[in-house]
Each structure stands twice: as structure tokens, then as C-alpha cells.
Design a protein around this motif. Sequence first.
Motif, PDB file in Angstrom:
ATOM      1  N   ARG A   4       0.857  -1.187   0.000  1.00  0.00           N
ATOM      2  CA  ARG A   4       0.000   0.000   0.000  1.00  0.00           C
ATOM      3  C   ARG A   4       0.888   1.230   0.000  1.00  0.00           C
ATOM      4  O   ARG A   4       1.743   1.410   0.853  1.00  0.00           O
ATOM      5  CB  ARG A   4      -0.892  -0.018   1.256  1.00  0.00           C
ATOM      6  N   MET A   5       0.696   2.089  -0.977  1.00  0.00           N
ATOM      7  CA  MET A   5       1.536   3.264  -1.115  1.00  0.00           C
ATOM      8  C   MET A   5       1.176   4.322  -0.077  1.00  0.00           C
ATOM      9  O   MET A   5       0.018   4.559   0.223  1.00  0.00           O
ATOM     10  CB  MET A   5       1.406   3.843  -2.519  1.00  0.00           C
ATOM     11  N   THR A   6       2.194   4.936   0.501  1.00  0.00           N
ATOM     12  CA  THR A   6       2.046   6.091   1.371  1.00  0.00           C
ATOM     13  C   THR A   6       2.788   7.247   0.712  1.00  0.00           C
ATOM     14  O   THR A   6       3.465   7.069  -0.301  1.00  0.00           O
ATOM     15  CB  THR A   6       2.647   5.817   2.754  1.00  0.00           C
ATOM     16  N   ALA A   7       2.690   8.433   1.293  1.00  0.00           N
ATOM     17  CA  ALA A   7       3.389   9.585   0.714  1.00  0.00           C
ATOM     18  C   ALA A   7       4.892   9.354   0.689  1.00  0.00           C
ATOM     19  O   ALA A   7       5.579   9.693  -0.284  1.00  0.00           O
ATOM     20  CB  ALA A   7       3.038  10.847   1.500  1.00  0.00           C
ATOM     21  N   LYS A   8       5.435   8.766   1.758  1.00  0.00           N
ATOM     22  CA  LYS A   8       6.872   8.518   1.815  1.00  0.00           C
ATOM     23  C   LYS A   8       7.286   7.492   0.754  1.00  0.00           C
ATOM     24  O   LYS A   8       8.289   7.673   0.055  1.00  0.00           O
ATOM     25  CB  LYS A   8       7.273   8.057   3.214  1.00  0.00           C
ATOM     26  N   LEU A   9       6.547   6.398   0.668  1.00  0.00           N
ATOM     27  CA  LEU A   9       6.824   5.397  -0.359  1.00  0.00           C
ATOM     28  C   LEU A   9       6.676   5.994  -1.748  1.00  0.00           C
ATOM     29  O   LEU A   9       7.500   5.757  -2.644  1.00  0.00           O
ATOM     30  CB  LEU A   9       5.877   4.204  -0.200  1.00  0.00           C
ATOM     31  N   ASP A  10       5.636   6.779  -1.935  1.00  0.00           N
ATOM     32  CA  ASP A  10       5.378   7.378  -3.245  1.00  0.00           C
ATOM     33  C   ASP A  10       6.534   8.284  -3.662  1.00  0.00           C
ATOM     34  O   ASP A  10       6.937   8.296  -4.837  1.00  0.00           O
ATOM     35  CB  ASP A  10       4.073   8.171  -3.203  1.00  0.00           C
ATOM     36  N   ASN A  11       7.106   9.020  -2.713  1.00  0.00           N
ATOM     37  CA  ASN A  11       8.217   9.913  -3.051  1.00  0.00           C
ATOM     38  C   ASN A  11       9.476   9.128  -3.413  1.00  0.00           C
ATOM     39  O   ASN A  11      10.194   9.496  -4.355  1.00  0.00           O
ATOM     40  CB  ASN A  11       8.495  10.862  -1.890  1.00  0.00           C
ATOM     41  N   ALA A  12       9.757   8.054  -2.683  1.00  0.00           N
ATOM     42  CA  ALA A  12      10.935   7.250  -2.990  1.00  0.00           C
ATOM     43  C   ALA A  12      10.781   6.563  -4.344  1.00  0.00           C
ATOM     44  O   ALA A  12      11.701   6.581  -5.179  1.00  0.00           O
ATOM     45  CB  ALA A  12      11.163   6.213  -1.898  1.00  0.00           C
ATOM     46  N   ARG A 106       9.405  14.060   2.383  1.00  0.00           N
ATOM     47  CA  ARG A 106      10.367  14.179   1.292  1.00  0.00           C
ATOM     48  C   ARG A 106      11.693  13.505   1.652  1.00  0.00           C
ATOM     49  O   ARG A 106      12.084  13.435   2.811  1.00  0.00           O
ATOM     50  CB  ARG A 106      10.599  15.651   0.950  1.00  0.00           C
ATOM     51  N   ILE A 107      12.403  13.047   0.651  1.00  0.00           N
ATOM     52  CA  ILE A 107      13.657  12.314   0.837  1.00  0.00           C
ATOM     53  C   ILE A 107      14.769  13.270   1.261  1.00  0.00           C
ATOM     54  O   ILE A 107      14.962  14.326   0.652  1.00  0.00           O
ATOM     55  CB  ILE A 107      14.047  11.604  -0.473  1.00  0.00           C
ATOM     56  N   VAL A 108      15.522  12.871   2.310  1.00  0.00           N
ATOM     57  CA  VAL A 108      16.626  13.710   2.779  1.00  0.00           C
ATOM     58  C   VAL A 108      17.952  12.939   2.882  1.00  0.00           C
ATOM     59  O   VAL A 108      19.002  13.551   3.083  1.00  0.00           O
ATOM     60  CB  VAL A 108      16.303  14.357   4.138  1.00  0.00           C
ATOM     61  N   GLU A 109      17.902  11.601   2.750  1.00  0.00           N
ATOM     62  CA  GLU A 109      19.142  10.818   2.818  1.00  0.00           C
ATOM     63  C   GLU A 109      18.939   9.495   2.097  1.00  0.00           C
ATOM     64  O   GLU A 109      17.821   8.963   2.059  1.00  0.00           O
ATOM     65  CB  GLU A 109      19.552  10.588   4.273  1.00  0.00           C
ATOM     66  N   HIS A 110      20.038   8.963   1.544  1.00  0.00           N
ATOM     67  CA  HIS A 110      19.942   7.752   0.708  1.00  0.00           C
ATOM     68  C   HIS A 110      21.182   6.880   0.851  1.00  0.00           C
ATOM     69  O   HIS A 110      22.309   7.374   0.807  1.00  0.00           O
ATOM     70  CB  HIS A 110      19.772   8.159  -0.761  1.00  0.00           C
ATOM     71  N   TRP A 111      20.943   5.571   1.043  1.00  0.00           N
ATOM     72  CA  TRP A 111      22.000   4.549   1.056  1.00  0.00           C
ATOM     73  C   TRP A 111      21.640   3.507  -0.004  1.00  0.00           C
ATOM     74  O   TRP A 111      20.461   3.250  -0.245  1.00  0.00           O
ATOM     75  CB  TRP A 111      22.072   3.834   2.396  1.00  0.00           C
ATOM     76  N   ASP A 112      22.649   2.871  -0.607  1.00  0.00           N
ATOM     77  CA  ASP A 112      22.322   1.812  -1.573  1.00  0.00           C
ATOM     78  C   ASP A 112      23.465   0.818  -1.737  1.00  0.00           C
ATOM     79  O   ASP A 112      24.590   1.043  -1.281  1.00  0.00           O
ATOM     80  CB  ASP A 112      21.929   2.393  -2.934  1.00  0.00           C
ATOM     81  N   THR A 113      23.154  -0.300  -2.367  1.00  0.00           N
ATOM     82  CA  THR A 113      24.144  -1.200  -2.946  1.00  0.00           C
ATOM     83  C   THR A 113      23.668  -1.555  -4.341  1.00  0.00           C
ATOM     84  O   THR A 113      22.456  -1.658  -4.602  1.00  0.00           O
ATOM     85  CB  THR A 113      24.328  -2.496  -2.124  1.00  0.00           C
ATOM     86  N   ILE A 114      24.632  -1.746  -5.232  1.00  0.00           N
ATOM     87  CA  ILE A 114      24.339  -2.079  -6.621  1.00  0.00           C
ATOM     88  C   ILE A 114      25.161  -3.309  -6.981  1.00  0.00           C
ATOM     89  O   ILE A 114      26.377  -3.331  -6.784  1.00  0.00           O
ATOM     90  CB  ILE A 114      24.690  -0.914  -7.559  1.00  0.00           C
ATOM     91  N   ALA A 115      24.491  -4.344  -7.503  1.00  0.00           N
ATOM     92  CA  ALA A 115      25.177  -5.591  -7.853  1.00  0.00           C
ATOM     93  C   ALA A 115      24.717  -6.062  -9.221  1.00  0.00           C
ATOM     94  O   ALA A 115      23.590  -5.771  -9.661  1.00  0.00           O
ATOM     95  CB  ALA A 115      24.893  -6.669  -6.807  1.00  0.00           C
ATOM     96  N   ALA A 116      25.578  -6.793  -9.904  1.00  0.00           N
ATOM     97  CA  ALA A 116      25.228  -7.358 -11.210  1.00  0.00           C
ATOM     98  C   ALA A 116      24.034  -8.287 -11.062  1.00  0.00           C
ATOM     99  O   ALA A 116      23.958  -9.090 -10.130  1.00  0.00           O
ATOM    100  CB  ALA A 116      26.425  -8.100 -11.786  1.00  0.00           C
TER     101      ALA A 116
END
Length: 263
Positions: A4-12, A106-116
Motif C-alpha cells: 500500500r503506497m504512502t506519501a513517503k513510499l510514493d516519493n521514494a 520528502r527524501i533527505v538521505e539515501h543509502w544503496d548497494t548495486i550488484a550485477a
Amino acid sequence: MMTRMTAKLDNAVGLYLDGIRDGNAREALDRYVGDRYTQHSTGVADGKEGFLAFFEPFLTRNPDRKIEVVRAIQDGPCVFLHVEQTLGGTTRWVTADLFDTDENDRIVEHWDTIAAGGRTSPSGHTQTDGATEITDLGRTEENKQRVAAFITDVLQGGQTHRIAEFISRNRYVQHNPEVADGIEGFGAFAADLAVKGQSLTYTKVHRLIGQGNFVVTLSEVDWAGTPMTVFDIFRLKDGLIVEHWDNAEPIPSPAEAGNSGKF
């Protein structure tokens, strides 16, 4: 993606799909990002200008982009996305993204990993297939505590004899390309590391979030001497882990990071 989408999910999700998939980077930043944007993605500097400096050339280099958000969960201000990307019709990537949001969603910080991407496990599972539906919302905190204890006692504490207290003997679906299903698959992977004289040490869990039957951790891991950033996604049923996905990326040097680092 079943949630279920929320405003936070929708922004991300909007920043990903509108900004990157559809190529509307500047408009998406104005629509979904807050007054600051602290960045932990390798090679991307802080702020909206850092995002644009990386992604505008990326969009030009990769005009053919297919992006699908497979899983999305929210825990308080934090949003996690599990994403498949295909560039140029052939090059596949799997990304795990964690966002923090402000009081305006609204988004203020972001972490990630990227893999093949494009790999399958010994049991035939892909890196992203499997269950997506969020259930058992009333067990969120219990499930978070179970995963925290599993990491502390088994992955960090070495109490492998207790693994059946945390992982289901009846069904444990594994999406890591190197690990087969079941407790036996986990044990065989650990034994193979030992034979090779390699270690897999969870040095620190930096973030742990959950929603219902899903729990996600962002950890600093020593994998055979290589420092890694690892996202683990756990699905639980009746207090036991029944499915697992992960996504890992080497921790870059400060010069390569382009920001304050992966954590």
C-alpha cells in the motif's frame, strides 16, 4: 510490487521511476527531495546538484532503461526499495535502496548497494523473485527483534548450533546466487568458506527496519578480507526466517566514494 503506497513510499518510488526511469531528473528532485539530500551512493555527491552531476550523464549514456520496483517497505520515516534495472536491453543490475524522509515525507538521505543481476541460486531462484506481499503487521517489532538476535548470536557470535531457532527447517528459500535452499544450504556455504580459509564477519549493523513479515538490515561486512556494504532482506513466518535475499557492494575508498561514505 505489492504494498500500500504512502506519501513517503510514493516519493521514494517517484524519484526512481520519474527521475531515473523516465529521465525527468530535475523535476523529480524538486517534487520528491527535501531541503537537504545526504548521499551515500558510490560516486554520487551530496545534494541535488550532486545527483544531477551523476545522473544527467547516466541518462544520456543509457537511453534504453527498464526499471521495476519489486519490493517496497516502510518503517517510520525510512523507506526501502528492492529494484531490478535493465540498461540497453541486456545489462542487468539489482539495487537495494534505503531512504530517510523528513516531516513533509520528502527524501533527505539515501543509502544503496548495486550488484550485477541476471544470476540464479543453486536452487534456481533469481536475485529478486519470490514473495512480495506484506503481511503480519502486528508482528513487526517481534520480527525485527528476531533478525537482530539472529545476526548477533549466529552471524556475529558464531552460535551456528542455534540456527534452527531462527531459520525454518521446513522451508528456507535462498536467493543468494551462491547458496542453496534450506538450513543445509546455509551450512554448506559456511563449510565451503571454512575450507577455503575465508571468513564472513558482520562487523556492524548500521540500520535495521521492518514492516510486518519483512525485515531489512544494512550492514558492514568483512568478506574474506574485503570490506563490503550488504543489504539483507528477510521474510519471516511464525517467528522464523523462511526467505532471504541480499545485495552487496565493496566499500569504496574515500576518494572513490565522492561523499561521506556508504554508511
